[in-house]
Design a protein around this motif. Structure first.
Motif, PDB file in Angstrom:
ATOM      1  N   PRO A 138      -3.184  -1.330   0.810  1.00  0.00           N
ATOM      2  CA  PRO A 138      -1.864  -0.818   1.185  1.00  0.00           C
ATOM      3  C   PRO A 138      -1.343  -1.604   2.394  1.00  0.00           C
ATOM      4  O   PRO A 138      -2.133  -2.197   3.128  1.00  0.00           O
ATOM      5  CB  PRO A 138      -2.129   0.632   1.584  1.00  0.00           C
ATOM      6  CG  PRO A 138      -3.562   0.906   1.337  1.00  0.00           C
ATOM      7  CD  PRO A 138      -4.266  -0.372   1.107  1.00  0.00           C
ATOM      8  N   VAL A 139      -0.036  -1.583   2.601  1.00  0.00           N
ATOM      9  CA  VAL A 139       0.572  -2.154   3.810  1.00  0.00           C
ATOM     10  C   VAL A 139       0.548  -1.080   4.891  1.00  0.00           C
ATOM     11  O   VAL A 139       0.980   0.046   4.665  1.00  0.00           O
ATOM     12  CB  VAL A 139       2.032  -2.567   3.527  1.00  0.00           C
ATOM     13  CG1 VAL A 139       2.743  -2.996   4.805  1.00  0.00           C
ATOM     14  CG2 VAL A 139       2.080  -3.669   2.480  1.00  0.00           C
ATOM     15  N   ILE A 140       0.016  -1.444   6.043  1.00  0.00           N
ATOM     16  CA  ILE A 140      -0.014  -0.502   7.166  1.00  0.00           C
ATOM     17  C   ILE A 140       0.699  -1.177   8.335  1.00  0.00           C
ATOM     18  O   ILE A 140       0.246  -2.234   8.798  1.00  0.00           O
ATOM     19  CB  ILE A 140      -1.477  -0.161   7.562  1.00  0.00           C
ATOM     20  CG1 ILE A 140      -2.250   0.450   6.391  1.00  0.00           C
ATOM     21  CG2 ILE A 140      -1.532   0.705   8.806  1.00  0.00           C
ATOM     22  CD1 ILE A 140      -2.135   1.913   6.172  1.00  0.00           C
ATOM     23  N   ALA A 141       1.798  -0.579   8.775  1.00  0.00           N
ATOM     24  CA  ALA A 141       2.575  -1.138   9.893  1.00  0.00           C
ATOM     25  C   ALA A 141       2.908  -2.618   9.646  1.00  0.00           C
ATOM     26  O   ALA A 141       2.801  -3.456  10.548  1.00  0.00           O
ATOM     27  CB  ALA A 141       1.833  -0.949  11.208  1.00  0.00           C
ATOM     28  N   PRO A 162      -3.895 -12.024  -4.044  1.00  0.00           N
ATOM     29  CA  PRO A 162      -3.658 -10.930  -3.100  1.00  0.00           C
ATOM     30  C   PRO A 162      -2.510 -10.036  -3.579  1.00  0.00           C
ATOM     31  O   PRO A 162      -1.484 -10.533  -4.038  1.00  0.00           O
ATOM     32  CB  PRO A 162      -3.275 -11.653  -1.802  1.00  0.00           C
ATOM     33  CG  PRO A 162      -2.749 -12.992  -2.223  1.00  0.00           C
ATOM     34  CD  PRO A 162      -3.455 -13.335  -3.508  1.00  0.00           C
ATOM     35  N   VAL A 163      -2.717  -8.721  -3.462  1.00  0.00           N
ATOM     36  CA  VAL A 163      -1.700  -7.745  -3.883  1.00  0.00           C
ATOM     37  C   VAL A 163      -1.589  -6.672  -2.801  1.00  0.00           C
ATOM     38  O   VAL A 163      -2.603  -6.132  -2.365  1.00  0.00           O
ATOM     39  CB  VAL A 163      -2.103  -7.092  -5.234  1.00  0.00           C
ATOM     40  CG1 VAL A 163      -1.241  -5.877  -5.542  1.00  0.00           C
ATOM     41  CG2 VAL A 163      -1.994  -8.112  -6.373  1.00  0.00           C
ATOM     42  N   VAL A 164      -0.363  -6.406  -2.351  1.00  0.00           N
ATOM     43  CA  VAL A 164      -0.188  -5.313  -1.386  1.00  0.00           C
ATOM     44  C   VAL A 164       0.802  -4.284  -1.938  1.00  0.00           C
ATOM     45  O   VAL A 164       1.714  -4.620  -2.677  1.00  0.00           O
ATOM     46  CB  VAL A 164       0.292  -5.820   0.001  1.00  0.00           C
ATOM     47  CG1 VAL A 164      -0.764  -6.693   0.659  1.00  0.00           C
ATOM     48  CG2 VAL A 164       1.636  -6.548  -0.071  1.00  0.00           C
ATOM     49  N   LEU A 165       0.553  -3.028  -1.572  1.00  0.00           N
ATOM     50  CA  LEU A 165       1.445  -1.932  -1.971  1.00  0.00           C
ATOM     51  C   LEU A 165       2.129  -1.422  -0.717  1.00  0.00           C
ATOM     52  O   LEU A 165       1.459  -1.152   0.282  1.00  0.00           O
ATOM     53  CB  LEU A 165       0.620  -0.806  -2.613  1.00  0.00           C
ATOM     54  CG  LEU A 165       0.397  -0.851  -4.133  1.00  0.00           C
ATOM     55  CD1 LEU A 165       1.652  -0.407  -4.882  1.00  0.00           C
ATOM     56  CD2 LEU A 165      -0.052  -2.205  -4.630  1.00  0.00           C
ATOM     57  N   ASN A 176       8.255   1.391   0.326  1.00  0.00           N
ATOM     58  CA  ASN A 176       9.722   1.337   0.205  1.00  0.00           C
ATOM     59  C   ASN A 176      10.428   0.954   1.515  1.00  0.00           C
ATOM     60  O   ASN A 176      11.648   0.968   1.588  1.00  0.00           O
ATOM     61  CB  ASN A 176      10.298   2.676  -0.301  1.00  0.00           C
ATOM     62  CG  ASN A 176      11.562   2.488  -1.138  1.00  0.00           C
ATOM     63  OD1 ASN A 176      11.543   1.803  -2.155  1.00  0.00           O
ATOM     64  ND2 ASN A 176      12.659   3.070  -0.706  1.00  0.00           N
ATOM     65  N   ARG A 177       9.664   0.645   2.587  1.00  0.00           N
ATOM     66  CA  ARG A 177      10.302   0.124   3.802  1.00  0.00           C
ATOM     67  C   ARG A 177      10.283  -1.396   3.701  1.00  0.00           C
ATOM     68  O   ARG A 177      11.228  -2.012   3.274  1.00  0.00           O
ATOM     69  CB  ARG A 177       9.584   0.609   5.083  1.00  0.00           C
ATOM     70  CG  ARG A 177      10.321   0.143   6.367  1.00  0.00           C
ATOM     71  CD  ARG A 177       9.522   0.406   7.625  1.00  0.00           C
ATOM     72  NE  ARG A 177       8.334  -0.414   7.787  1.00  0.00           N
ATOM     73  CZ  ARG A 177       8.328  -1.709   8.146  1.00  0.00           C
ATOM     74  NH1 ARG A 177       9.452  -2.348   8.380  1.00  0.00           N
ATOM     75  NH2 ARG A 177       7.182  -2.366   8.272  1.00  0.00           N
ATOM     76  N   ASN A 178       9.113  -2.021   4.020  1.00  0.00           N
ATOM     77  CA  ASN A 178       8.994  -3.478   3.950  1.00  0.00           C
ATOM     78  C   ASN A 178       7.517  -3.843   4.014  1.00  0.00           C
ATOM     79  O   ASN A 178       6.745  -3.123   4.650  1.00  0.00           O
ATOM     80  CB  ASN A 178       9.706  -4.115   5.150  1.00  0.00           C
ATOM     81  CG  ASN A 178      10.125  -5.538   4.857  1.00  0.00           C
ATOM     82  OD1 ASN A 178       9.305  -6.360   4.452  1.00  0.00           O
ATOM     83  ND2 ASN A 178      11.388  -5.836   5.020  1.00  0.00           N
ATOM     84  N   PHE A 179       7.156  -4.961   3.367  1.00  0.00           N
ATOM     85  CA  PHE A 179       5.746  -5.385   3.491  1.00  0.00           C
ATOM     86  C   PHE A 179       5.573  -6.406   4.606  1.00  0.00           C
ATOM     87  O   PHE A 179       4.455  -6.828   4.900  1.00  0.00           O
ATOM     88  CB  PHE A 179       5.186  -5.889   2.160  1.00  0.00           C
ATOM     89  CG  PHE A 179       5.908  -7.061   1.542  1.00  0.00           C
ATOM     90  CD1 PHE A 179       7.029  -6.873   0.745  1.00  0.00           C
ATOM     91  CD2 PHE A 179       5.445  -8.353   1.732  1.00  0.00           C
ATOM     92  CE1 PHE A 179       7.689  -7.963   0.161  1.00  0.00           C
ATOM     93  CE2 PHE A 179       6.087  -9.447   1.147  1.00  0.00           C
ATOM     94  CZ  PHE A 179       7.220  -9.252   0.364  1.00  0.00           C
ATOM     95  N   ASP A 180       6.667  -6.783   5.246  1.00  0.00           N
ATOM     96  CA  ASP A 180       6.625  -7.684   6.406  1.00  0.00           C
ATOM     97  C   ASP A 180       5.634  -8.842   6.184  1.00  0.00           C
ATOM     98  O   ASP A 180       5.832  -9.643   5.284  1.00  0.00           O
ATOM     99  CB  ASP A 180       6.322  -6.896   7.689  1.00  0.00           C
ATOM    100  CG  ASP A 180       7.418  -5.874   8.011  1.00  0.00           C
ATOM    101  OD1 ASP A 180       8.570  -6.075   7.607  1.00  0.00           O
ATOM    102  OD2 ASP A 180       7.106  -4.858   8.652  1.00  0.00           O
ATOM    103  N   ASP A 181       4.537  -8.873   6.960  1.00  0.00           N
ATOM    104  CA  ASP A 181       3.606 -10.012   6.857  1.00  0.00           C
ATOM    105  C   ASP A 181       2.276  -9.649   6.198  1.00  0.00           C
ATOM    106  O   ASP A 181       1.298 -10.392   6.299  1.00  0.00           O
ATOM    107  CB  ASP A 181       3.356 -10.600   8.251  1.00  0.00           C
ATOM    108  CG  ASP A 181       4.626 -11.254   8.799  1.00  0.00           C
ATOM    109  OD1 ASP A 181       5.540 -11.566   7.995  1.00  0.00           O
ATOM    110  OD2 ASP A 181       4.712 -11.438  10.019  1.00  0.00           O
ATOM    111  N   ALA A 191       3.761  -8.242  -3.917  1.00  0.00           N
ATOM    112  CA  ALA A 191       3.961  -7.042  -3.095  1.00  0.00           C
ATOM    113  C   ALA A 191       4.716  -6.047  -3.967  1.00  0.00           C
ATOM    114  O   ALA A 191       5.789  -6.363  -4.501  1.00  0.00           O
ATOM    115  CB  ALA A 191       4.773  -7.383  -1.850  1.00  0.00           C
ATOM    116  N   PHE A 192       4.147  -4.897  -4.156  1.00  0.00           N
ATOM    117  CA  PHE A 192       4.724  -3.875  -5.044  1.00  0.00           C
ATOM    118  C   PHE A 192       4.970  -2.596  -4.241  1.00  0.00           C
ATOM    119  O   PHE A 192       4.311  -2.355  -3.220  1.00  0.00           O
ATOM    120  CB  PHE A 192       3.765  -3.569  -6.201  1.00  0.00           C
ATOM    121  CG  PHE A 192       3.531  -4.749  -7.111  1.00  0.00           C
ATOM    122  CD1 PHE A 192       4.352  -4.960  -8.219  1.00  0.00           C
ATOM    123  CD2 PHE A 192       2.509  -5.658  -6.852  1.00  0.00           C
ATOM    124  CE1 PHE A 192       4.145  -6.052  -9.056  1.00  0.00           C
ATOM    125  CE2 PHE A 192       2.296  -6.758  -7.682  1.00  0.00           C
ATOM    126  CZ  PHE A 192       3.120  -6.959  -8.785  1.00  0.00           C
TER     127      PHE A 192
END
Ligand SMILES: Cc1cc2nc3c(=O)[nH]c(=O)nc-3n(C[C@H](O)[C@H](O)[C@H](O)COP(=O)(O)O)c2cc1C
Length: 273
Positions: free
Chosen positions: A63-66, A89-92, A95-100, A121-122
């Motif tokens: 998951p994306v955290i901060a 690589p896959v990040v979830l 609905n805000r942003n996956f940034d970096d 990025a999903f």
């Protein structure tokens, strides 16, 4: 041709698991090889080491955290050995942003010895909320994932693979962690916030203690949070009787602000291949 496609993931509320499992399973089908899941959500699994071979393809999801890869996983992620396996690589993100986060996970995989050939990025329902990104990844997201799988399969079958790491969205150098704000716009620190338990409805079933990704809930007394909480919200969202909740004012304000700022739009999935 790859011998095996692995779906390796960490998941709090299941969105990363759903997406990584789909991508890895479907890719294995398209390539006519075996599929194997590797769930490293529970702390006991992260005490063991994982090594791949040059014949493997590894879909690695967090998951994306901060706006970043969860920092509590960094040490573990550094121990994975790629040995030249293809990496995806896959990040979830909620609905805000996956940034970096995606570029960071790509860099981690490259440093581990993977050769990254695609990345995505999903969107998944936000851990904090039942409305932000509600029900995602949904059918539309899975259709994007299906295209992603076909493009990767095409690339692998053609053997036309770039020597360079896959180019994905994100900044270099990687930006600092996203900071939640209070109602006056000042940064707040929610790292020490922990969930509470309504003991009048808790049945002591043991689910939260057995499933906390950080092993931070006392199995003898589920109201006692003995360690760090990353606010993945697994215990809050998946408790069979909904006994867990947050009451910290800063956290609740941040959740409401996210829902208000990002709830009115459908954030996009982004795939790179
Ligand atoms: C502490 C924390 C921070 C998060 N930060 C972000 C963020 O910066 N951007 C975003 O869009 N989603 C963010 N999310 C939401 C998750 O990335 C998203 O809900 C994801 O789908 C959760 O994956 P899981 O279901 O596998 O646990 C955050 C979630 C948590 C728990």
């Amino acid at each position: 041709m790859a011998k095996k496609v692995y779906g390796m993931f960490f998941t709090g509320t299941g969105t990363t698991e759903k997406m990584v499992t789909y991508i890895a399973k479907e890719l294995a089908k398209e390539l006519g090889c075996d599929y194997e899941p590797y769930d490293f959500t529970l702390p006991a699994v992260r005490k063991t080491f994982k090594e791949y071979t040059a014949d493997d393809i590894v879909v690695l999801g967090t998951p994306v955290i901060a706006g970043r890869v969860p920092n509590l996983l960094l040490k573990y992620l550094d121990t994975i050995v790629g040995n030249g396996a293809y990496g995806i690589p896959v990040v979830l993100y909620g609905n805000r942003n996956f940034d970096d986060a995606l570029i960071e996970l790509r860099n981690i995989m490259e440093a581990d010895g993977f050769h990254t050939i695609a990345g995505g990025a999903f969107v998944g329902e936000h851990s904090f909320s039942r409305t932000l990104g509600q029900g995602r990844p949904d059918e539309e997201d899975m259709a994007v994932a299906a295209t992603f799988v076909s493009k990767i399969a095409e690339k692998v079958k053609s053997g036309n693979i770039d020597k360079e790491p896959i180019e994905v969205e994100g900044c270099t150098p990687i930006r600092p962690y996203y900071t939640p704000r209070d109602r006056n716009g000042n940064g707040i620190d929610i790292r020490k916030v922990k969930p509470k338990t309504d003991m009048s409805i808790c049945t002591n079933c043991g689910f939260c203690a057995a499933n906390c990704p950080l092993g931070s809930i006392n199995p003898e007394n589920p109201a006692e949070i003995t360690g760090i909480c990353m606010k993945c919200c697994k215990c809050v969202k998946l408790c069979p009787v909904q006994a867990k909740y947050f009451d910290d004012e800063g956290y609740l304000y941040h959740k409401t602000e996210l829902e208000e700022m990002y709830g009115g739009r459908r954030a996009e999935d982004k795939i790179f291949y």
